[in-house]
Design a protein around this motif. Structure first.
Motif, PDB file in Angstrom:
ATOM      1  N   UNK A   9     -10.217   7.386  32.886  1.00  0.00           N
ATOM      2  CA  UNK A   9      -9.082   6.871  33.657  1.00  0.00           C
ATOM      3  C   UNK A   9      -8.201   8.231  34.042  1.00  0.00           C
ATOM      4  N   UNK A  10      -8.255   9.184  33.144  1.00  0.00           N
ATOM      5  CA  UNK A  10      -7.405  10.405  33.446  1.00  0.00           C
ATOM      6  C   UNK A  10      -7.823  11.300  34.453  1.00  0.00           C
ATOM      7  N   UNK A  11      -9.118  11.080  34.985  1.00  0.00           N
ATOM      8  CA  UNK A  11      -9.681  11.953  35.965  1.00  0.00           C
ATOM      9  C   UNK A  11      -9.493  11.377  37.390  1.00  0.00           C
ATOM     10  N   UNK A  12      -8.883  12.387  38.151  1.00  0.00           N
ATOM     11  CA  UNK A  12      -8.650  11.548  39.739  1.00  0.00           C
ATOM     12  C   UNK A  12     -10.098  11.145  40.258  1.00  0.00           C
ATOM     13  N   UNK A  13     -10.208   9.931  40.867  1.00  0.00           N
ATOM     14  CA  UNK A  13     -11.535   9.330  41.099  1.00  0.00           C
ATOM     15  C   UNK A  13     -11.190   8.710  42.555  1.00  0.00           C
ATOM     16  N   UNK A  14     -12.090   9.185  43.371  1.00  0.00           N
ATOM     17  CA  UNK A  14     -12.371   8.680  44.717  1.00  0.00           C
ATOM     18  C   UNK A  14     -13.784   8.249  45.107  1.00  0.00           C
ATOM     19  N   UNK A  15     -13.962   6.860  45.568  1.00  0.00           N
ATOM     20  CA  UNK A  15     -15.145   6.135  45.847  1.00  0.00           C
ATOM     21  C   UNK A  15     -16.127   7.304  46.662  1.00  0.00           C
ATOM     22  N   UNK A  16     -17.419   7.315  46.207  1.00  0.00           N
ATOM     23  CA  UNK A  16     -18.383   8.464  46.884  1.00  0.00           C
ATOM     24  C   UNK A  16     -19.516   7.453  47.126  1.00  0.00           C
ATOM     25  N   UNK A  17     -20.105   8.013  48.466  1.00  0.00           N
ATOM     26  CA  UNK A  17     -21.380   7.650  49.124  1.00  0.00           C
ATOM     27  C   UNK A  17     -22.236   8.869  48.873  1.00  0.00           C
ATOM     28  N   UNK A  18     -23.357   9.046  48.337  1.00  0.00           N
ATOM     29  CA  UNK A  18     -24.333  10.012  48.339  1.00  0.00           C
ATOM     30  C   UNK A  18     -25.394   9.679  49.407  1.00  0.00           C
ATOM     31  N   UNK A  19     -25.458  10.713  50.437  1.00  0.00           N
ATOM     32  CA  UNK A  19     -26.283  10.456  51.580  1.00  0.00           C
ATOM     33  C   UNK A  19     -27.584  10.983  51.590  1.00  0.00           C
ATOM     34  N   UNK A  47     -20.656   7.031  41.711  1.00  0.00           N
ATOM     35  CA  UNK A  47     -21.251   7.037  43.105  1.00  0.00           C
ATOM     36  C   UNK A  47     -21.174   5.676  43.467  1.00  0.00           C
ATOM     37  N   UNK A  48     -20.422   5.220  44.483  1.00  0.00           N
ATOM     38  CA  UNK A  48     -20.515   3.775  44.659  1.00  0.00           C
ATOM     39  C   UNK A  48     -21.809   3.176  45.237  1.00  0.00           C
ATOM     40  N   UNK A  49     -22.375   3.896  46.187  1.00  0.00           N
ATOM     41  CA  UNK A  49     -23.530   3.680  46.791  1.00  0.00           C
ATOM     42  C   UNK A  49     -24.233   4.829  47.413  1.00  0.00           C
ATOM     43  N   UNK A  50     -25.650   4.813  47.604  1.00  0.00           N
ATOM     44  CA  UNK A  50     -26.283   5.939  48.179  1.00  0.00           C
ATOM     45  C   UNK A  50     -27.361   5.457  49.238  1.00  0.00           C
ATOM     46  N   UNK A  51     -27.457   6.414  50.185  1.00  0.00           N
ATOM     47  CA  UNK A  51     -28.676   6.328  51.217  1.00  0.00           C
ATOM     48  C   UNK A  51     -29.834   6.760  50.589  1.00  0.00           C
ATOM     49  N   UNK A  52     -30.709   5.865  50.525  1.00  0.00           N
ATOM     50  CA  UNK A  52     -31.824   6.192  49.752  1.00  0.00           C
ATOM     51  C   UNK A  52     -33.432   5.782  50.541  1.00  0.00           C
ATOM     52  N   UNK A  53     -34.229   6.712  50.263  1.00  0.00           N
ATOM     53  CA  UNK A  53     -35.602   6.267  50.778  1.00  0.00           C
ATOM     54  C   UNK A  53     -36.675   6.302  49.676  1.00  0.00           C
ATOM     55  N   UNK A  54     -37.828   6.006  50.171  1.00  0.00           N
ATOM     56  CA  UNK A  54     -38.983   5.825  49.083  1.00  0.00           C
ATOM     57  C   UNK A  54     -39.704   6.910  49.367  1.00  0.00           C
ATOM     58  N   UNK A  55     -39.959   7.587  48.273  1.00  0.00           N
ATOM     59  CA  UNK A  55     -40.777   8.797  48.111  1.00  0.00           C
ATOM     60  C   UNK A  55     -42.443   8.544  48.648  1.00  0.00           C
ATOM     61  N   UNK A  56     -42.841   7.524  48.429  1.00  0.00           N
ATOM     62  CA  UNK A  56     -44.117   7.156  48.730  1.00  0.00           C
ATOM     63  C   UNK A  56     -44.194   6.959  50.290  1.00  0.00           C
ATOM     64  N   UNK A  57     -43.070   6.607  50.925  1.00  0.00           N
ATOM     65  CA  UNK A  57     -43.048   6.248  52.363  1.00  0.00           C
ATOM     66  C   UNK A  57     -43.666   7.647  53.025  1.00  0.00           C
ATOM     67  N   UNK A  58     -43.428   8.738  52.276  1.00  0.00           N
ATOM     68  CA  UNK A  58     -44.083   9.938  52.889  1.00  0.00           C
ATOM     69  C   UNK A  58     -45.485   9.966  53.349  1.00  0.00           C
ATOM     70  N   UNK A  59     -46.143   9.198  52.446  1.00  0.00           N
ATOM     71  CA  UNK A  59     -47.674   8.971  52.652  1.00  0.00           C
ATOM     72  C   UNK A  59     -47.841   7.759  53.447  1.00  0.00           C
ATOM     73  N   UNK A  60     -47.422   6.695  53.181  1.00  0.00           N
ATOM     74  CA  UNK A  60     -47.626   5.262  53.693  1.00  0.00           C
ATOM     75  C   UNK A  60     -46.394   4.885  54.175  1.00  0.00           C
TER      76      UNK A  60
END
Length: 264
Positions: A9-19, A47-60
């Protein structure tokens, strides 16, 4: 967007999205084999949420893009579905029937990720027109790693050819700020993360010049990299609060809100 309480709680916090995050078992970095493992790491960094891909999708891509969509739908908003489009497969990179436009309207990813150099295809309008023409119509963000480029001039060419398509460069900031600044200043549809650029000076210089602060975002590259450095820079940089909020989450939220799935 879920606002996760800060563990300190002592650290400044802003919601973040990892892209820039991924789950899956290939090619390496097994600590995010499952969505639950990735979410646990996101919690460690607030980190509130993240834009995410599936690594196996590079192959299939057709099979594992569908898996990523399912994982995102089951994540309670923590993961945002990013699909991979193979320039050789085009529409067949996605499950379903119809052309690319029809499949994207059905799948509704928040972003599309492509490979160029790894696919032995130059990142130019000539070779990517069949994909980018549709993304331009939908205003759907296109993500590409800096390592997939032959030249940063390809970014200029692509952004100018498809002005309604947000073009997002990932992991391209290290020692390349002289190339990034004019791209940000001259191309309103060009965006970049700064996951590997741990310098407050660049952000502060952009802020003072009134350039690009609504075009910079957080992209960690999890699990190969961690977001600690870029989060610290964005949180503590000597720039106005609204600019820090835009970097951490606001800019990506705006890009998502402008996707034209329902407004064609």
């Amino acid at each position: 967007m879920r606002n996760i309480p800060s563990p300190n709680p002592d650290r400044p916090f802003l919601p973040a999205i990892d892209i820039d995050t991924r789950v899956g078992v290939c090619p390496y970095h097994t600590r995010t084999q499952t969505p639950e493992q990735l979410v646990a790491i996101l919690d460690q960094y607030d980190i509130a949420s993240a834009v995410t891909y599936r690594s196996e999708a590079r192959l299939r891509p057709d099979q594992f893009n569908a898996v990523m969509k399912r994982d995102a739908n089951n994540s309670g908003g923590r993961l945002r579905y990013c699909c991979i489009l193979d320039p050789g497969l085009g529409a067949r990179s996605l499950p379903g029937e119809g052309d690319l436009r029809a499949r994207l309207l059905c799948e509704r990813p928040v972003a599309v990720r492509v490979e160029a150099r790894s696919a032995f295809v130059p990142f130019t309008p000539f070779f990517f027109e069949h994909i980018c023409r549709v993304l331009n119509e939908l205003r759907l963000p296109l993500l590409i790693l800096a390592d997939e480029l032959d030249s940063y001039d390809q970014l200029r060419e692509m952004a100018q050819a498809f002005p309604d398509m947000p073009l997002v460069l990932l992991h391209g900031a290290m020692c390349r700020t002289r190339a990034l600044e004019p791209l940000l200043r001259k191309l309103p549809n060009f965006y970049a993360d700064f996951g590997v650029m741990l310098s407050m000076d660049f952000l502060e210089d952009l802020s003072r010049a009134g350039v690009g602060m609504r075009q910079i975002m957080i992209g960690s590259g999890l699990p190969a990299f961690v977001p600690a450095g870029s989060l610290a820079v964005a949180t503590y940089a000597n720039v106005p609060l609204e600019e820090r909020q835009a970097i951490l989450a606001g800019t990506w939220e705006r890009l998502e809100s402008e996707i034209r799935y329902d407004n064609l």
